[in-house]
Scaffold this motif. Structure first.
Motif, PDB file in Angstrom:
ATOM      1  N   UNK A 323       0.818  -1.219   0.000  1.00  0.00           N
ATOM      2  CA  UNK A 323       0.000   0.000   0.000  1.00  0.00           C
ATOM      3  C   UNK A 323       0.846   1.260   0.000  1.00  0.00           C
ATOM      4  N   UNK A 324       2.035   1.172   0.592  1.00  0.00           N
ATOM      5  CA  UNK A 324       2.910   2.350   0.645  1.00  0.00           C
ATOM      6  C   UNK A 324       3.413   2.743  -0.741  1.00  0.00           C
ATOM      7  N   UNK A 325       3.226   1.898  -1.749  1.00  0.00           N
ATOM      8  CA  UNK A 325       3.657   2.243  -3.102  1.00  0.00           C
ATOM      9  C   UNK A 325       2.823   3.373  -3.712  1.00  0.00           C
ATOM     10  N   UNK A 326       1.768   3.757  -3.041  1.00  0.00           N
ATOM     11  CA  UNK A 326       0.971   4.887  -3.514  1.00  0.00           C
ATOM     12  C   UNK A 326       1.862   6.084  -3.801  1.00  0.00           C
ATOM     13  N   UNK A 327       2.782   6.367  -2.905  1.00  0.00           N
ATOM     14  CA  UNK A 327       3.690   7.510  -3.089  1.00  0.00           C
ATOM     15  C   UNK A 327       4.654   7.264  -4.237  1.00  0.00           C
ATOM     16  N   UNK A 328       5.212   6.071  -4.314  1.00  0.00           N
ATOM     17  CA  UNK A 328       6.140   5.744  -5.394  1.00  0.00           C
ATOM     18  C   UNK A 328       5.448   5.826  -6.753  1.00  0.00           C
ATOM     19  N   UNK A 329       4.213   5.349  -6.828  1.00  0.00           N
ATOM     20  CA  UNK A 329       3.496   5.383  -8.103  1.00  0.00           C
ATOM     21  C   UNK A 329       3.303   6.812  -8.584  1.00  0.00           C
ATOM     22  N   UNK A 330       3.089   7.733  -7.659  1.00  0.00           N
ATOM     23  CA  UNK A 330       2.994   9.134  -8.059  1.00  0.00           C
ATOM     24  C   UNK A 330       4.284   9.600  -8.712  1.00  0.00           C
ATOM     25  N   UNK A 331       5.420   9.205  -8.164  1.00  0.00           N
ATOM     26  CA  UNK A 331       6.693   9.680  -8.716  1.00  0.00           C
ATOM     27  C   UNK A 331       6.916   9.139 -10.131  1.00  0.00           C
ATOM     28  N   UNK A 332       6.340   7.992 -10.463  1.00  0.00           N
ATOM     29  CA  UNK A 332       6.481   7.456 -11.823  1.00  0.00           C
ATOM     30  C   UNK A 332       5.817   8.358 -12.857  1.00  0.00           C
ATOM     31  N   UNK A 333       4.873   9.159 -12.408  1.00  0.00           N
ATOM     32  CA  UNK A 333       4.139  10.016 -13.328  1.00  0.00           C
ATOM     33  C   UNK A 333       5.046  11.040 -14.018  1.00  0.00           C
ATOM     34  N   UNK A 334       6.151  11.400 -13.368  1.00  0.00           N
ATOM     35  CA  UNK A 334       7.046  12.396 -13.973  1.00  0.00           C
ATOM     36  C   UNK A 334       7.568  11.915 -15.318  1.00  0.00           C
ATOM     37  N   UNK A 335       7.911  10.632 -15.398  1.00  0.00           N
ATOM     38  CA  UNK A 335       8.436  10.109 -16.637  1.00  0.00           C
ATOM     39  C   UNK A 335       7.385   9.750 -17.661  1.00  0.00           C
ATOM     40  N   UNK A 336       6.122   9.719 -17.249  1.00  0.00           N
ATOM     41  CA  UNK A 336       5.043   9.307 -18.139  1.00  0.00           C
ATOM     42  C   UNK A 336       4.182  10.466 -18.628  1.00  0.00           C
ATOM     43  N   UNK A 337       4.060  11.499 -17.821  1.00  0.00           N
ATOM     44  CA  UNK A 337       3.100  12.563 -18.111  1.00  0.00           C
ATOM     45  C   UNK A 337       3.736  13.877 -18.514  1.00  0.00           C
ATOM     46  N   UNK A 338       5.090  13.913 -18.628  1.00  0.00           N
ATOM     47  CA  UNK A 338       5.711  15.141 -19.118  1.00  0.00           C
ATOM     48  C   UNK A 338       6.513  15.908 -18.104  1.00  0.00           C
ATOM     49  N   UNK A 339       7.005  15.256 -17.055  1.00  0.00           N
ATOM     50  CA  UNK A 339       7.859  15.923 -16.088  1.00  0.00           C
ATOM     51  C   UNK A 339       7.190  16.134 -14.740  1.00  0.00           C
ATOM     52  N   UNK A 340       7.969  16.563 -13.732  1.00  0.00           N
ATOM     53  CA  UNK A 340       7.438  16.717 -12.380  1.00  0.00           C
ATOM     54  C   UNK A 340       6.280  17.697 -12.265  1.00  0.00           C
ATOM     55  N   UNK A 341       6.369  18.841 -12.931  1.00  0.00           N
ATOM     56  CA  UNK A 341       5.302  19.840 -12.815  1.00  0.00           C
ATOM     57  C   UNK A 341       4.006  19.312 -13.411  1.00  0.00           C
ATOM     58  N   UNK A 342       4.097  18.700 -14.583  1.00  0.00           N
ATOM     59  CA  UNK A 342       2.902  18.126 -15.207  1.00  0.00           C
ATOM     60  C   UNK A 342       2.286  17.061 -14.317  1.00  0.00           C
ATOM     61  N   UNK A 343       3.126  16.227 -13.718  1.00  0.00           N
ATOM     62  CA  UNK A 343       2.620  15.178 -12.831  1.00  0.00           C
ATOM     63  C   UNK A 343       1.941  15.767 -11.600  1.00  0.00           C
ATOM     64  N   UNK A 344       2.559  16.796 -11.013  1.00  0.00           N
ATOM     65  CA  UNK A 344       1.960  17.426  -9.833  1.00  0.00           C
ATOM     66  C   UNK A 344       0.629  18.090 -10.166  1.00  0.00           C
ATOM     67  N   UNK A 345       0.543  18.696 -11.329  1.00  0.00           N
ATOM     68  CA  UNK A 345      -0.730  19.297 -11.735  1.00  0.00           C
ATOM     69  C   UNK A 345      -1.820  18.244 -11.827  1.00  0.00           C
ATOM     70  N   UNK A 346      -1.485  17.084 -12.397  1.00  0.00           N
ATOM     71  CA  UNK A 346      -2.483  16.025 -12.527  1.00  0.00           C
ATOM     72  C   UNK A 346      -2.940  15.551 -11.159  1.00  0.00           C
ATOM     73  N   UNK A 347      -2.008  15.377 -10.232  1.00  0.00           N
ATOM     74  CA  UNK A 347      -2.336  14.850  -8.911  1.00  0.00           C
ATOM     75  C   UNK A 347      -2.947  15.884  -7.976  1.00  0.00           C
ATOM     76  N   UNK A 348      -3.074  17.131  -8.432  1.00  0.00           N
ATOM     77  CA  UNK A 348      -3.691  18.171  -7.599  1.00  0.00           C
ATOM     78  C   UNK A 348      -4.889  18.775  -8.337  1.00  0.00           C
TER      79      UNK A 348
END
Length: 431
Positions: A323-348
């Motif tokens: 269950x703790x992989x929830x945080x790790x899975x978010x970090x994978x979004x940087x490489x899939x969705x266009x970088x850290x800022x794009x990933x943070x926008x999606x998750x917020x």
């Protein structure tokens, strides 16, 4: 008041030095630099150059299923799953997830306890029981059980409020209305095969167009929407043609299917799965899991290419150890969705746009008269996923800059302050 921070507001591409004033459960003011002299605050948190971001959100969780194993749910007492779900809710909050959308589970009472402040946990957008046809992704009965549509008794998953087996438009209407009666803010239907389910292959289509339309119509009558579990392009197209607005998963879609979603303004809540996020003793399920994970990178790429609105979700379940992989899975979004800022926008703010689709069934977005008097009636009022005047005070202070290095969020120890609804749940900084 929080000062001495670099603010990422959930919408902008940049961070800026600033401060935030909290009044009760809302953000009263957001300003650049240091607060002006004379601003009164009962408590001041000095971020010392850390980054302030909106609370994170996860648009596809299963609180009851994430905290327990299948054996515990099938063999334990009815209260076991709910108690473990409450513990998992607190754990998610302490990982910085201040809002979640639960996509199959009886979470209505847990939501009410959290909203009342009696238990720690995130805001919950509940779907209540997911709807499945007989033999579909949500049918966890034994193969020898008589289906309920043919006079049989409810499955264990139905007894626990996790699933509702409904066959034919009339039963679908009743099933959707039952979940809305129980407080669902949106409806979950199974429109294709699944990995964890025993009887269906990934390619099978589930629910006829008439059944899907019945579910969409019943949800629309209450001002909300249907999201469907489906992996394949054929299932996506059938669902969209029936009026479905949100696709959950979609990892087996082809490029034309993703373009089709973009053309029809359909949202995609896709999970950045790795093969070892789930473990399956059954070789058939393990193989299905492998196929789904193979599609993650290409479907993400097509979604970004065609501008399909993306939501971030994790869908971790039946293995509390991961269950703790929830945080790790978010970090994978940087490489899939266009970088850290794009990933943070999606998750917020991006997930918040999805949550607002619940319309009048949205438990957190309807402004009160006091909100209107204090902050006006703009779209930011009582808003989630942003740092703005009038937004809910759901905030994280991060040691470092996650807009440059999203990996910081993989370790909850980097969250120095966690605030939800104006209440401090963690503060390792001296006021």
């Amino acid at each position: 008041m929080i000062r001495g921070v670099r603010v990422f507001d959930g919408v902008s591409d940049r961070v800026r030095a600033g401060h935030v004033v909290i009044d009760g459960t809302k953000i009263k003011a957001v300003g650049d630099g240091d607060p002006p002299a004379g601003v009164a605050a009962a408590m001041v948190i000095d971020g010392r150059g850390a980054t302030l971001i909106p609370g994170l959100s996860d648009a596809h969780v299963h609180l009851i299923l994430a905290g327990a194993t299948q054996a515990e749910l099938m063999l334990g007492g009815a209260g076991l799953g709910y108690l473990k779900g409450a513990a998992e809710a607190e754990a998610m909050l302490m990982r910085g997830f201040t809002t979640v959308r639960d996509m199959a589970g009886d979470t209505g009472d847990l939501k009410r306890m959290i909203d009342a402040g009696a238990l720690p946990g995130p805001r919950i957008y509940p779907s209540q029981a997911g709807l499945s046809q007989t033999g579909g992704h949500g049918d966890f009965g034994m193969v020898y059980d008589v289906p309920t549509a043919l006079g049989g008794t409810a499955t264990r998953a139905e007894e626990l409020g996790l699933m509702r087996i409904a066959d034919g438009p009339a039963q679908v209407l009743a099933g959707v209305r039952e979940q809305l009666k129980k407080g669902a803010s949106q409806i979950k239907m199974m429109a294709g095969g699944g990995v964890a389910s025993a009887y269906d292959h990934l390619d099978v289509l589930q629910y006829t167009p008439d059944e899907l339309r019945a579910g969409v119509r019943a949800a629309a009558d209450w001002g909300t929407y249907v999201a469907v579990h489906v992996y394949t392009g054929a299932g996506i197209r059938r669902a969209v043609e029936a009026g479905v607005q949100v696709i959950e998963h979609g990892q087996l879609a082809e490029e034309d299917d993703v373009r089709y979603m973009a053309d029809h303004d359909v949202r995609l809540c896709i999970q950045p799965f790795a093969e070892d996020d789930h473990a399956y003793a059954d070789p058939a399920s393990a193989e299905k899991n492998r196929q789904v994970c193979e599609g993650v990178e290409r479907v993400f790429g097509w979604a970004v290419k065609y501008g399909v609105p993306l939501a971030f979700g994790t869908d971790l379940m039946l293995n509390p150890a991961v269950s703790t992989r929830q945080s790790e899975m978010l970090t994978r979004m940087a490489g899939l969705a266009g970088g850290p800022v794009a990933a943070l926008k999606i998750a917020t703010s991006g997930n918040a746009e999805l949550f607002r689709m619940s319309g009048p069934r949205d438990p957190y977005q309807i402004p009160t008269a006091a909100d209107a008097a204090a902050y006006g009636t703009g779209p930011h009022v009582a808003h989630l996923g942003v740092i703005a005047e009038g937004a809910w005070a759901d905030l994280l202070v991060v040691d470092g800059d996650p807009t440059a290095d999203l990996e910081l969020l993989a370790d909850p120890a980097n969250l120095k302050v966690i605030i939800k609804d104006g209440r401090i749940y963690k503060n390792t900084l001296v006021g």
